[in-house]
Design a protein around this motif. Structure first.
Motif, short mmCIF file in Angstrom:
data_model
loop_
_atom_site.label_atom_id
_atom_site.label_comp_id
_atom_site.label_asym_id
_atom_site.label_seq_id
_atom_site.Cartn_x
_atom_site.Cartn_y
_atom_site.Cartn_z
N ARG A 351 0.84 -1.33 0.02
CA ARG A 351 0.03 0.04 0.05
C ARG A 351 0.86 1.15 0.17
O ARG A 351 0.77 2.11 -0.81
N ASN A 352 1.85 1.27 0.93
CA ASN A 352 2.82 2.52 0.96
C ASN A 352 3.59 2.70 -0.37
O ASN A 352 3.89 3.73 -0.51
N CYS A 354 3.00 1.26 -3.44
CA CYS A 354 2.22 1.41 -4.85
C CYS A 354 0.77 2.25 -4.86
O CYS A 354 0.28 2.58 -5.93
N ASP A 356 0.05 5.41 -2.77
CA ASP A 356 0.07 6.47 -1.96
C ASP A 356 -0.36 6.29 -0.55
O ASP A 356 -0.80 7.23 0.29
N LYS A 357 0.34 5.28 0.09
CA LYS A 357 0.19 4.99 1.53
C LYS A 357 -1.34 5.02 1.72
O LYS A 357 -1.59 5.53 3.24
N SER A 358 -2.24 4.79 1.04
CA SER A 358 -3.72 4.99 1.35
C SER A 358 -4.42 3.44 0.72
O SER A 358 -4.32 3.17 -0.16
N VAL A 361 -6.92 4.40 -2.13
CA VAL A 361 -6.20 4.33 -3.10
C VAL A 361 -5.91 2.80 -3.68
O VAL A 361 -6.28 2.28 -4.87
#
Ligand SMILES: O=C(CO)[C@@H](O)[C@H](O)CF
Length: 551
Positions: A351-352, A354, A356-358, A361
């Motif tokens: 997640r972080n 690929c 945007d740490k969201s 997303v």
């Protein structure tokens, strides 16, 4: 009809001492959640300087530990917060708990005297600072005991013999190999230790003010207990370390009472002196109880720091993969389980990197990429993986032109990276395809009648949809993702009833008529995926297992 009802107005408190936090859940007599609390170790106890609740010891390959006193301080904090929330401790009829499995606590000689004379005017933390012969507890993420695993398997006649005897082959995270490593590398620690607890029995010991027993279920996660006899195995003990049985104490059934709550808690928090502490057990066994898993066709998938797949069975069928434990709420049956170390921490890394740490997303990318990921398969091992037992590393493969109809004639390549959206889908599909493949190989129901998802990521509907598509089953969830502390509160009530009855009582007789309107109720979250897609995933799963065998 025997009275299986609980006194109206009584409360049941369940804890979950897990890798990253200590949680508490309070149930009323109708099994509705009336209070919850959580202490997150990293953010709320920063002086221990843990990351994700652990210390990765760079000096020893694969050594991962957690500060024992951090768990003690977290218990002080959770109870203080429940007190501030005006919880009526006097109404709590029973307490139980769940601990991360396999972790171990080494009590220094003479500490039982400290435990039995705690001063209610002071926090636990101020009184236990000198109670442990090692300050950092080995935990389930550790993989530094490969040599000790070999020793124990050899001594009992091999991996399959150990699995027949204890329910699992030797595993690096299991407590027996961990104890052997301390005996071999820190003999002075081993000789100055009078009791070795699991995380579950350690926390129970704090509550009863004396050394609580290891329960039969969590005890099966040690490579030391004869699973049929539900007693310590002499041959496994002798293969581990000398004089070990005296340091482990007696085993006990998970549903039995460890003792009345210690006077420390009566005086400090106004618990009723008759409040019973029911033996704690492992987190996954407590989740099994909390999900009210009582149908052999059901499968639970827990997506947490570890990912696990578990269900119930009547027999113990030994295997070299997976684990068998006595069922904590059924004295005759067993729990079967697969465990993955690369769970939420690995998903967070991707997640972080690929998305945007969201998570928003992340989910968008998952929704925007096609099922089967165009034949892209990934293996993401941030930590040494348990299933399959593989070292840290990332492996990516493409199956050119895979549409799900056939594997014939497809060119396959190992590649160094995927575009970010494909990486996101690959980490989710990869874990779920592995779960389906290993569950089928382990003899778990295929397809499962129902899948009940729990753990932090079970709140993510995009991931639940992938589970439904890959397994081809309806996916259910319970009201809250922390089924381990919920299960612990339910087991507290169950233990209280069994104690009153003076014998074991099937847990379902306690909640069957209340399930519908309680916090235990499972609700359909996502319907099974379409059958054609499920069979296409079966092809991709087959290919994944072929690649896995080459790693
Ligand atoms: O090792 C495990 C089970 O065998 C993990 O699920 C730990 O219990 C997580 F705390």
């Amino acid at each position: 009809m025997a009275d299986h009802s609980l006194p109206q107005g009584s409360l049941f408190l369940g804890f979950d001492s897990s890798t990253q936090s200590l949680k508490a859940t309070v149930l009323d007599a109708n099994f509705n959640i009336v209070a919850t609390e959580i202490v997150n170790f990293d953010s709320e106890l920063p002086h221990y300087k843990t990351k994700d609740g652990v210390h990765r010891d760079q000096s020893v390959n694969g050594r991962i530990v957690s500060p024992t006193l951090m768990w003690v301080e977290a218990l002080d904090l959770v109870l203080d917060r429940l007190k501030k929330s005006n919880l009526n401790f006097g109404k709590i009829a029973a307490i139980s708990g769940s601990g991360q499995q396999h972790g171990s606590v080494f009590w220094k000689n003479g500490s039982d005297a400290i435990l039995s004379s705690l001063d209610p005017k002071k926090p636990l933390l101020d009184q236990l600072g000198n109670a442990f012969s090692i300050k950092e507890s080995p935990i389930w993420m550790d993989s530094s005991t490969t040599e000790q695993c070999k020793d124990i398997e050899k001594a009992v006649g091999g991996a399959m013999e150990l699995s027949k005897l204890t329910g699992s082959r030797a595993h690096e995270r299991f407590t027996g190999p961990q104890i052997r490593r301390i005996y071999q590398t820190q003999p002075e620690v081993y000789s100055s230790t009078e009791r070795i607890s699991l995380v579950s029995s350690f926390m129970a010991s704090l509550l009863v003010g004396s050394y609580a027993s290891i329960d039969h279920t969590d005890g099966a996660g040690m490579n030391l207990m004869d699973i049929k006899q539900r007693a310590w195995s002499k041959i496994a003990l002798e293969a581990t370390a000398p004089g070990l049985e005296a340091k482990l104490g007696k085993l006990a059934p998970a549903h039995s009472v460890a003792g009345p709550i210690a006077s420390y808690f009566v005086e400090r928090y106004n618990f009723d002196k008759n409040c019973l502490a029911v033996h704690w057990s492992g987190d996954n066994p407590n989740s099994l109880a909390g999900l009210t898993l009582n149908t052999p066709g059901d499968l639970a998938i827990s997506l947490g720091t570890s990912d696990t797949v578990f269900g119930i069975t009547a027999e113990h069928n030994p295997s070299l993969e997976g684990h068998v434990f006595p069922n904590p709420v059924d004295t005759e049956g067993y729990m079967v389980m697969l465990c993955y170390k690369n769970g939420s921490l690995t998903r967070e890394d991707i997640r972080n990197r690929c998305a945007d740490k969201s998570w928003e997303v992340f989910n968008k990318l998952l929704q925007l990429t096609p099922p089967l990921n165009g034949g892209k398969l990934g293996f993401y091992y941030k930590d040494h993986e348990i299933l399959p037992p593989l070292p840290v590393g990332i492996h990516r493969y493409t199956l050119d032109g895979f549409k799900g109809n056939s594997l014939e004639g497809l060119k396959e390549h190992e590649v160094s990276d995927f575009d970010p959206p494909s990486e996101v889908r690959a980490v989710i599909e990869g874990q779920l395809l592995s779960m389906r493949a290993h569950a089928e190989r382990f003899g778990m129901p295929s397809p499962p009648k129902r899948i009940i998802a729990t753990g932090g990521a079970s709140a993510n509907n995009s991931i639940l949809s992938e589970i439904a598509s890959i397994f081809g089953s309806n996916v259910y969830t319970v009201q809250r993702p922390d089924s381990a502390s919920l299960g612990a509160a339910l087991r507290a009530a169950h233990g209280w009833l069994c104690n009153r009855k003076g014998s074991f009582l099937p847990i379902s007789s306690m909640y069957m008529d209340k399930l519908e309107n309680s916090s235990l109720n499972c609700k359909l979250a996502v319907a099974a995926g379409d059958k054609e897609l499920v069979s296409k995933y079966a092809l991709l799963m087959k290919k994944r297992m072929e690649f896995e065998n080459t790693l």
